[in-house]
Motif scaffolding. Structure first.
Motif, short mmCIF file in Angstrom:
data_model
loop_
_atom_site.label_atom_id
_atom_site.label_comp_id
_atom_site.label_asym_id
_atom_site.label_seq_id
_atom_site.Cartn_x
_atom_site.Cartn_y
_atom_site.Cartn_z
N THR A 1 2.30 -4.48 27.18
CA THR A 1 3.19 -5.64 27.09
C THR A 1 4.52 -5.19 26.47
O THR A 1 4.58 -4.09 25.90
CB THR A 1 2.58 -6.77 26.23
N PRO A 2 5.55 -6.01 26.51
CA PRO A 2 6.80 -5.64 25.84
C PRO A 2 6.63 -5.37 24.34
O PRO A 2 7.43 -4.65 23.75
CB PRO A 2 7.71 -6.85 26.08
N ASN A 3 5.57 -5.94 23.74
CA ASN A 3 5.33 -5.76 22.31
C ASN A 3 4.30 -4.68 22.02
O ASN A 3 3.89 -4.52 20.87
CB ASN A 3 4.87 -7.08 21.69
N GLY A 4 3.84 -3.97 23.04
CA GLY A 4 2.86 -2.90 22.82
C GLY A 4 1.60 -3.10 23.64
O GLY A 4 1.52 -4.01 24.48
N ILE A 5 0.62 -2.27 23.39
CA ILE A 5 -0.66 -2.33 24.09
C ILE A 5 -1.50 -3.46 23.49
O ILE A 5 -1.63 -3.57 22.27
CB ILE A 5 -1.42 -0.99 23.97
N ARG A 6 -2.05 -4.32 24.35
CA ARG A 6 -2.89 -5.44 23.91
C ARG A 6 -4.19 -5.42 24.71
O ARG A 6 -4.21 -4.94 25.86
CB ARG A 6 -2.19 -6.79 24.16
#
Length: 161
Positions: free
Chosen positions: A34-39
């Motif tokens: 995701t734009p905020n990192g791996i989820r």
């Protein structure tokens, strides 16, 4: 019907910082960028709200689907990115306009309340929940941008965090 306290004990629910009581039940082994990192691909919780402990206004960077299970009706209060407000009622009576499930779109500011006793739901977040993607709001923050929704903001936003 079991009481809220019985459900909290039986399901081993703990207080959530946004309000209510919860327990994480699933975390996908698959991940997504995701734009905020791996989820995780998804996460899910059991979530119980009562009249003393609503879900206060917050925002996620993922969609969240609510599934009604038990208790009285629950209202999901949404302030959408375009500023309009909508109240969605979850319950077991579709003939009365209640929904068995509802998906809150990512980026929507929302909180939930019950008007009588409690409601037990499951919530699935996809991509999965991460506290880095969670914003909790104060009344002052929300009233600055959404003064037209003052009544519900004063009911479901903390005065201070």
């Amino acid at each position: 019907m079991q009481t809220a306290e019985q459900w909290i004990t039986e399901l081993q629910l703990i207080p959530h910082e946004e309000g209510g009581y919860f327990k994480q039940t699933d975390v996908s082994e698959q991940t997504i960028s995701t734009p905020n990192g791996i989820r995780p691909l998804y996460t899910s919780i059991l979530f119980l709200l009562n009249t003393e402990s609503p879900s206060h206004f917050h925002r996620l960077q993922s969609d969240e689907t609510w599934f009604y299970h038990e208790g009285h009706t629950l209202t999901v209060h949404c302030i959408f990115p375009d500023g309009h407000y909508e109240a969605i009622v979850l319950g077991k009576n579709p003939h009365l306009g209640e929904k068995l499930s509802y998906t809150v779109p990512k980026g929507t500011i929302f909180g939930s309340s019950v008007t009588h006793d409690f409601a037990l739901v499951s919530c699935v977040v996809a991509p999965g929940f991460d506290y880095q993607d969670f914003e909790l709001f104060t009344q002052t923050e929300l009233l600055k941008n959404y003064p037209q929704h003052e009544i519900i903001i004063k009911q479901l936003a903390y005065e201070t965090i």
